[in-house]
Design a protein around this motif. Structure first.
Motif, PDB file in Angstrom:
ATOM      1  N   MET A   6       0.623  -1.056   0.039  1.00  0.00           N
ATOM      2  CA  MET A   6       0.005  -0.160  -0.003  1.00  0.00           C
ATOM      3  C   MET A   6       0.941   1.292  -0.006  1.00  0.00           C
ATOM      4  O   MET A   6       0.461   2.239  -0.558  1.00  0.00           O
ATOM      5  N   GLY A   7       2.267   1.185   0.704  1.00  0.00           N
ATOM      6  CA  GLY A   7       3.049   2.525   0.821  1.00  0.00           C
ATOM      7  C   GLY A   7       3.812   2.517  -0.343  1.00  0.00           C
ATOM      8  O   GLY A   7       4.488   3.466  -0.428  1.00  0.00           O
ATOM      9  N   ALA A   8       3.956   1.535  -1.250  1.00  0.00           N
ATOM     10  CA  ALA A   8       4.735   1.505  -2.338  1.00  0.00           C
ATOM     11  C   ALA A   8       4.491   2.407  -3.531  1.00  0.00           C
ATOM     12  O   ALA A   8       3.087   2.826  -3.576  1.00  0.00           O
ATOM     13  N   ASP A   9       5.152   2.864  -4.532  1.00  0.00           N
ATOM     14  CA  ASP A   9       4.897   3.541  -5.535  1.00  0.00           C
ATOM     15  C   ASP A   9       4.502   2.539  -6.786  1.00  0.00           C
ATOM     16  O   ASP A   9       5.218   2.071  -7.632  1.00  0.00           O
ATOM     17  N   ARG A  54       6.741  -2.878 -12.252  1.00  0.00           N
ATOM     18  CA  ARG A  54       6.489  -3.451 -13.627  1.00  0.00           C
ATOM     19  C   ARG A  54       5.803  -4.785 -13.210  1.00  0.00           C
ATOM     20  O   ARG A  54       4.725  -5.316 -13.978  1.00  0.00           O
ATOM     21  N   GLU A  55       6.308  -5.707 -12.388  1.00  0.00           N
ATOM     22  CA  GLU A  55       5.950  -7.077 -11.966  1.00  0.00           C
ATOM     23  C   GLU A  55       5.448  -7.146 -10.630  1.00  0.00           C
ATOM     24  O   GLU A  55       6.274  -7.579  -9.618  1.00  0.00           O
ATOM     25  N   PRO A  56       4.280  -6.973 -10.358  1.00  0.00           N
ATOM     26  CA  PRO A  56       3.802  -6.974  -8.893  1.00  0.00           C
ATOM     27  C   PRO A  56       3.980  -8.386  -8.232  1.00  0.00           C
ATOM     28  O   PRO A  56       4.281  -8.384  -7.161  1.00  0.00           O
ATOM     29  N   GLU A  57       3.850  -9.422  -8.862  1.00  0.00           N
ATOM     30  CA  GLU A  57       4.242 -10.663  -8.281  1.00  0.00           C
ATOM     31  C   GLU A  57       5.625 -10.732  -7.923  1.00  0.00           C
ATOM     32  O   GLU A  57       5.659 -11.211  -6.778  1.00  0.00           O
ATOM     33  N   ALA A  58       6.386 -10.576  -8.634  1.00  0.00           N
ATOM     34  CA  ALA A  58       7.864 -10.498  -8.345  1.00  0.00           C
ATOM     35  C   ALA A  58       8.123  -9.570  -7.117  1.00  0.00           C
ATOM     36  O   ALA A  58       9.129  -9.857  -6.256  1.00  0.00           O
ATOM     37  N   PHE A  59       7.520  -8.362  -7.203  1.00  0.00           N
ATOM     38  CA  PHE A  59       8.016  -7.479  -6.249  1.00  0.00           C
ATOM     39  C   PHE A  59       7.425  -8.004  -4.751  1.00  0.00           C
ATOM     40  O   PHE A  59       8.312  -7.706  -3.865  1.00  0.00           O
ATOM     41  N   LEU A  60       6.279  -8.267  -4.893  1.00  0.00           N
ATOM     42  CA  LEU A  60       5.807  -9.048  -3.854  1.00  0.00           C
ATOM     43  C   LEU A  60       6.274 -10.084  -3.137  1.00  0.00           C
ATOM     44  O   LEU A  60       6.612 -10.373  -2.017  1.00  0.00           O
TER      45      LEU A  60
END
Length: 285
Positions: free
Chosen positions: A46-49, A54-60
C-alpha cells in the motif's frame, strides 16, 4: 481517498495472496507467522509507488521472502529454547501436497536462512537464479552455491515413495482405528522395523521429550496410549493430508485438537509425527 488506495492495492494483492502464503509458510513452518508476514507485505504494498512496479508478483515475492529471512533469524533463537521436538504447524488438506512434505520441511530447518530461500525459490517454486539473486540480494553464482548446498542436505528427504491418495487415506484411518482400540497386532503389521515417533507438545501438553525410535519402543508407547484412549476417548475429526502426508485430526480427551501425520515407505509406516501444542493448532478450529 485512503479507502480507494486500499482497494486499488487489494485488487492486485488479493489474487496473489495464496501464492505468497505458500512461500511464507514454507519458509517459516508457521501458519500464524506466515499470515503476519503477508499482512506486513500488504502494508508495504500500500505504501509503495505501485505505478512504478512492472511485475507486482515478483515485487511482492521479494518483499515476502526478505521479511521471512528476518523472521527466520528470530525464529532460530526461539527454537533453541523450545521444549521437546519442534514440528511445523500442521496444514491439513484434502489433496496431497507434492512439493514440500513434512520430512522435507524438517530438513529445511537445518539449513541457513539463505540456503532455505535459494532452495525453495529455485527448486520448489521454479524461479531462475537471476530472480533468486535479486530477491535475496546475492549474485547468481552465490545463489547457485546456496541451492546446491541445500540440495545436498535435503536430498534424502525428497519424496521417494508416491502413495496413491485413497491408499494413503485408508492407511491413516486404519492406523487411527488400531492405535485407538489397542489392536496391537493390526498396528504392528503397519509399522516399519525402524519406525519413529516425533511428538510436539511445546511444553503446553504432555508429549515425549525426545523422538522414540524402533519397532519395540513404538509398540510399547502405543500399548500405553491405547489404554488411555480406551479409557478417555479420542474422536476422529477428519482424515486428510497433513503437510503432504496421510494423516488425521483428532479431538482428544482434554478437549484439544491433535494432528497425526504418517510417513509411508514401501507400504509401511516409517515415521509418525504428532502435533499437540495448542498454539500450533488454533487455525484448525
Amino acid at each position: 481517498m485512503a479507502g480507494a488506495g486500499h482497494e486499488d492495492a487489494a485488487v492486485v494483492f488479493d489474487p496473489l495472496r495464496p501464492k505468497l502464503m505458500r512461500v511464507a509458510y514454507r519458509m517459516l513452518g508457521s501458519v500464524a507467522d506466515a499470515e503476519d508476514i503477508i499482512q506486513e507485505a500488504f502494508i508495504r504494498w500500500m505504501g509503495a509507488d505501485r505505478a512504478a512496479v512492472r511485475e507486482p508478483e515478483a515485487f511482492l515475492r521479494r518483499t515476502v521472502t526478505r521479511l521471512c529471512l528476518d523472521q527466520l533469524k528470530l525464529a532460530r533463537r526461539q527454537r533453541e529454547t523450545y521444549v521437546g521436538p519442534w514440528l511445523p504447524e500442521p496444514v491439513v488438506e484434502e489433496e496431497e501436497e507434492e512439493d514440500v512434505t513434512l520430512p522435507l520441511m524438517l530438513a529445511l530447518e537445518r539449513l541457513s536462512p539463505l540456503e532455505r530461500a535459494a532452495f525453495l525459490l529455485h527448486d520448489v517454486f521454479g524461479l531462475a537464479f537471476e530472480e533468486v539473486a535479486t530477491t535475496i540480494q546475492r549474485d547468481p553464482a552465490a545463489c547457485r552455491q546456496l541451492a546446491a548446498r541445500a540440495r545436498a542436505h535435503v536430498r534424502e528427504e525428497r519424496p521417494r515413495f508416491r502413495i496413491e491418495k485413497q491408499r494413503g487415506l485408508e492407511l491413516a484411518r486404519a492406523f487411527f482405528a488400531a492405535s485407538r482400540s489397542g489392536d496391537m497386532k493390526a498396528l504392528g503389521a503397519m509399522l516399519a522395523a525402524d519406525v519413529s515417533v516425533h511428538s510436539d507438545g511445546g511444553g503446553k501438553r504432555p508429549a515425549a521429550m525426545q523422538s522414540i525410535v524402533g519397532f519395540d519402543a513404538v509398540m510399547k508407547l502405543h500399548e500405553y496410549l491405547g489404554a488411555l484412549f480406551r479409557k478417555d476417548g479420542s474422536k476422529l475429526v477428519r482424515a486428510g493430508f497433513v503437510n503432504g502426508l496421510p494423516g488425521f485430526v483428532t479431538l482428544e480427551a482434554d478437549g484439544e485438537l491433535q494432528t497425526t501425520a504418517l510417513e509411508i515407505e514401501d507400504g509401511k509406516v516409517a515415521a509418525i509425527y504428532v502435533v499437540r501444542n495448542p498454539d500450533k493448532l488454533r487455525h484448525l478450529h
